[in-house]
Design a protein around this motif. Sequence first.
Motif, PDB file in Angstrom:
ATOM      1  N   UNK A   1     -13.723   3.088   5.307  1.00  0.00           N
ATOM      2  CA  UNK A   1     -13.433   2.305   4.098  1.00  0.00           C
ATOM      3  C   UNK A   1     -13.129   3.224   2.921  1.00  0.00           C
ATOM      4  N   UNK A   2     -13.922   4.271   2.777  1.00  0.00           N
ATOM      5  CA  UNK A   2     -13.736   5.213   1.668  1.00  0.00           C
ATOM      6  C   UNK A   2     -12.391   5.923   1.763  1.00  0.00           C
ATOM      7  N   UNK A   3     -12.020   6.377   2.968  1.00  0.00           N
ATOM      8  CA  UNK A   3     -10.754   7.096   3.147  1.00  0.00           C
ATOM      9  C   UNK A   3      -9.565   6.190   2.858  1.00  0.00           C
ATOM     10  N   UNK A   4      -9.633   4.941   3.297  1.00  0.00           N
ATOM     11  CA  UNK A   4      -8.540   4.006   3.040  1.00  0.00           C
ATOM     12  C   UNK A   4      -8.421   3.689   1.549  1.00  0.00           C
ATOM     13  N   UNK A   5      -9.560   3.541   0.884  1.00  0.00           N
ATOM     14  CA  UNK A   5      -9.528   3.276  -0.567  1.00  0.00           C
ATOM     15  C   UNK A   5      -8.914   4.449  -1.317  1.00  0.00           C
ATOM     16  N   UNK A   6      -9.249   5.675  -0.909  1.00  0.00           N
ATOM     17  CA  UNK A   6      -8.660   6.849  -1.558  1.00  0.00           C
ATOM     18  C   UNK A   6      -7.158   6.901  -1.308  1.00  0.00           C
ATOM     19  N   UNK A   7      -6.745   6.582  -0.085  1.00  0.00           N
ATOM     20  CA  UNK A   7      -5.312   6.590   0.238  1.00  0.00           C
ATOM     21  C   UNK A   7      -4.564   5.605  -0.648  1.00  0.00           C
ATOM     22  N   UNK A   8      -5.090   4.405  -0.780  1.00  0.00           N
ATOM     23  CA  UNK A   8      -4.435   3.387  -1.603  1.00  0.00           C
ATOM     24  C   UNK A   8      -4.408   3.805  -3.073  1.00  0.00           C
ATOM     25  N   UNK A   9      -5.476   4.461  -3.535  1.00  0.00           N
ATOM     26  CA  UNK A   9      -5.507   4.907  -4.936  1.00  0.00           C
ATOM     27  C   UNK A   9      -4.428   5.944  -5.201  1.00  0.00           C
ATOM     28  N   UNK A  10      -4.160   6.825  -4.239  1.00  0.00           N
ATOM     29  CA  UNK A  10      -3.118   7.837  -4.420  1.00  0.00           C
ATOM     30  C   UNK A  10      -1.719   7.225  -4.284  1.00  0.00           C
ATOM     31  N   UNK A  11      -1.574   6.200  -3.441  1.00  0.00           N
ATOM     32  CA  UNK A  11      -0.300   5.485  -3.368  1.00  0.00           C
ATOM     33  C   UNK A  11      -0.018   4.810  -4.710  1.00  0.00           C
TER      34      UNK A  11
ATOM     35  N   UNK B   1     -22.319   2.655  11.576  1.00  0.00           N
ATOM     36  CA  UNK B   1     -22.401   2.352  10.146  1.00  0.00           C
ATOM     37  C   UNK B   1     -21.774   3.463   9.308  1.00  0.00           C
ATOM     38  N   UNK B   2     -22.064   4.699   9.672  1.00  0.00           N
ATOM     39  CA  UNK B   2     -21.513   5.838   8.929  1.00  0.00           C
ATOM     40  C   UNK B   2     -19.997   5.884   9.041  1.00  0.00           C
ATOM     41  N   UNK B   3     -19.472   5.675  10.250  1.00  0.00           N
ATOM     42  CA  UNK B   3     -18.015   5.704  10.463  1.00  0.00           C
ATOM     43  C   UNK B   3     -17.337   4.582   9.688  1.00  0.00           C
ATOM     44  N   UNK B   4     -17.969   3.411   9.658  1.00  0.00           N
ATOM     45  CA  UNK B   4     -17.400   2.290   8.906  1.00  0.00           C
ATOM     46  C   UNK B   4     -17.301   2.586   7.424  1.00  0.00           C
TER      47      UNK B   4
ATOM     48  N   UNK C   1      -7.518   7.736  10.181  1.00  0.00           N
ATOM     49  CA  UNK C   1      -7.173   7.491  11.580  1.00  0.00           C
ATOM     50  C   UNK C   1      -8.158   8.198  12.513  1.00  0.00           C
ATOM     51  N   UNK C   2      -8.540   9.418  12.172  1.00  0.00           N
ATOM     52  CA  UNK C   2      -9.518  10.141  12.994  1.00  0.00           C
ATOM     53  C   UNK C   2     -10.852   9.394  13.008  1.00  0.00           C
ATOM     54  N   UNK C   3     -11.250   8.904  11.842  1.00  0.00           N
ATOM     55  CA  UNK C   3     -12.507   8.157  11.742  1.00  0.00           C
ATOM     56  C   UNK C   3     -12.429   6.872  12.556  1.00  0.00           C
ATOM     57  N   UNK C   4     -11.278   6.184  12.472  1.00  0.00           N
ATOM     58  CA  UNK C   4     -11.118   4.931  13.221  1.00  0.00           C
ATOM     59  C   UNK C   4     -11.200   5.187  14.725  1.00  0.00           C
ATOM     60  N   UNK C   5     -10.591   6.291  15.184  1.00  0.00           N
ATOM     61  CA  UNK C   5     -10.670   6.625  16.604  1.00  0.00           C
ATOM     62  C   UNK C   5     -12.119   6.827  17.033  1.00  0.00           C
ATOM     63  N   UNK C   6     -12.907   7.465  16.159  1.00  0.00           N
ATOM     64  CA  UNK C   6     -14.336   7.655  16.465  1.00  0.00           C
ATOM     65  C   UNK C   6     -15.033   6.301  16.550  1.00  0.00           C
ATOM     66  N   UNK C   7     -14.764   5.429  15.558  1.00  0.00           N
ATOM     67  CA  UNK C   7     -15.404   4.112  15.533  1.00  0.00           C
ATOM     68  C   UNK C   7     -15.011   3.300  16.765  1.00  0.00           C
ATOM     69  N   UNK C   8     -13.720   3.342  17.115  1.00  0.00           N
ATOM     70  CA  UNK C   8     -13.250   2.602  18.290  1.00  0.00           C
ATOM     71  C   UNK C   8     -13.942   3.072  19.566  1.00  0.00           C
ATOM     72  N   UNK C   9     -14.255   4.377  19.635  1.00  0.00           N
ATOM     73  CA  UNK C   9     -14.841   4.926  20.860  1.00  0.00           C
ATOM     74  C   UNK C   9     -16.218   4.329  21.140  1.00  0.00           C
TER      75      UNK C   9
END
Length: 279
Positions: free
Chosen positions: A227-237, A220-223, A54-62
């Motif tokens: 993606x990496x953070x969301x993939x890790x979240x799903x892997x732990x779920x 590009x870096x934020x994207x 979410x923090x990363x997405x806020x940065x990307x949105x900005x």
Amino acid sequence: MVDPKNPGAVDEIIHLGDFWDEEKMRENKEAVLKSNARVGRLFKIAYSQLAEARVIKDELDSYYTEAMNMASVNGVIHDITEDIIEDAEIQFDLKPKDRHLFATAFTPQGQAHFLETVLDGVKKLYFITSDASALGSEVVGTVARVMHMHGLDTDVYHCSFEPTAVDLVVIPAMKTAVMKDIPGINFKIQYIPGLKKVRIKDLNQYLDPNVLAVYDKEIKCAGERLHSALCRAISYIAAAKAEHDVMETYYIPAMDFEAINAKRDEVLARILKYAEEFK
């Protein structure tokens, strides 16, 4: 824990603990406690990954917000709302209903959705596309509020990642929907049964390329980080679900499924009786 707000009169708890063999459960007490603790730990890690995302997405949105011509976005909102209202039966006598729901979710199998079901019966769709995901949500959310202000019932579907944001609004009376392109899900407009008309609004045309060029590396870096953070979240779920399945193996042998099925039939009969009374 969730307690009934109006016990007996409206709400009721069905306690499945009435249908298990306590002695068998106690035999596996230590294993259950250990497995349950592991599940909790895995979910905690998953939520921390979602918080990071979410923090990363806020940065990307900005970056996209800075590059966006908001006057033009407001023009898109105006065009959509005016087009819908032109054929709508506007009323100010009764307060319209606004249902708030979710059509997508993060699951052990990845991001899931039921958009084909939600959009079944919709004849006209306004589809908002943009790299600026947050601004797409702003367009859809604003249209939803305007429809409600004009006396139309709305079904508002929020973002599972950012619940205050809106992904989709359906106006049942108009058989019309306004939807943004939702990142991470496998969905195509052509999947919608019975859809007659689609109007695509691409917000990318209102992005200033000079501003985007300044932040090209950061975007590009934020994207990639998102993606990496969301993939890790799903892997732990998924890991939490797998451990929960292990925990269920201790419960299943101790459950009286015949009694549970009988209780289910009893509850179903009561629900059908209430339905008849309602009619």
